[in-house]
Design an enzyme around this catalytic site. Structure first.
Site, PDB file in Angstrom:
ATOM      1  CB  CYS A  29       6.331  -4.885 -47.911  1.00 40.30           C
ATOM      2  SG  CYS A  29       7.203  -6.465 -48.096  1.00 40.30           S
ATOM      3  CD  GLU A  78      10.538  -1.110 -46.710  1.00 39.76           C
ATOM      4  OE1 GLU A  78      10.734  -0.400 -47.738  1.00 39.76           O
ATOM      5  OE2 GLU A  78       9.413  -1.530 -46.386  1.00 39.76           O
TER       6      GLU A  78
END
Length: 239
Positions: free
Chosen positions: A2, A109
């Site tokens: 992340c 992402e």
């Protein structure tokens, strides 16, 4: 991993959502492209006068262990793998005593092309109902040896986001995702009285997989200097 997320909610909304009793520091304002090493707002509990107090507080993204010689190590510790959380020296003490929640509207992402060549495609992943996400994290306090005891900035508060294997619709985009906490786990996760590694591991194992909505977004999010609401808007999927 992340490495980018969005949080456009103001302190008053976050305080209501996460049942915060005390606001520490100034409201940072909205950001649609939060990046490592920046200051972020998090939810944690500190014991004061023998009573746990839930706070919304500013910390730096990139965990700096108390034993670090300087804070530069934080840029390499933005994530902590859940599989080794209670074992790795950098994280195990924080996992036992210093857990927090990172409020997110959603996170980004990048999906690699099937061929393995070419530009990766960015996706924004968020809750289908629009509720704020609660990403699990850890925090540490690092004492700056170059500052005096009277300096209010002598302690650096820093955090890391815990990641796990991505499942469900997320796995095809990236193999890792933040560990997301459902509402009924928040109290246990933040509980400073939960200090046994086995109990922390058991709590983690009981966390269900999230069901998020992935949306392809503009490559502009890859530049941290870009920070505007349109970064989370869907774009026409690549063909």
């Amino acid at each position: 991993m992340c490495g980018r997320y969005a949080n456009a909610r103001r302190d008053d909304e976050l305080a209501r959502r996460f049942r915060v009793a005390e606001l520490v520091g100034e409201d940072l304002g909205p950001s649609w492209n939060v990046a490592p090493t920046q200051d972020v707002r998090v939810v944690l509990e500190r014991v004061e006068a023998e009573q746990a107090q839930r706070q919304l507080r500013t910390v730096r993204w990139g965990l700096v262990p108390s034993w670090a010689k300087d804070p530069k190590i934080g840029s390499r510790m933005i994530n902590a793998r859940v599989e080794t959380l209670t074992e790795k020296p950098s994280f195990r003490r924080a996992a036992a005593r210093r857990r927090l929640i990172v409020p997110m509207d959603g996170y980004f992402e990048w999906q690699a092309p099937e061929s393995g060549k070419g530009r990766k495609t960015p996706y924004y992943l968020t809750s289908p109902d629009g509720a704020a996400l609660a990403a699990a994290g850890l925090y540490e306090l690092w004492r700056d040896p170059g500052k005096t005891d009277e300096d209010p900035d002598r302690w650096l508060w820093s955090m890391t986001v815990i990641t796990t294997d991505a499942t469900d619709t997320l796995g095809h985009i990236h193999d890792r995702s933040p560990l997301l906490l459902p509402d009924d786990v928040w109290d246990d996760w933040l509980d400073p009285g939960l200090t046994e590694s086995d109990d922390v591991d058991a709590l983690i194992r009981a966390i269900p997989e999230p069901h998020l909505q992935p949306v392809e977004v503009s490559p502009a999010v890859g530049n941290v200097r870009n920070n505007r609401p349109s970064l989370i808007d869907p774009v026409t999927p690549s063909t």
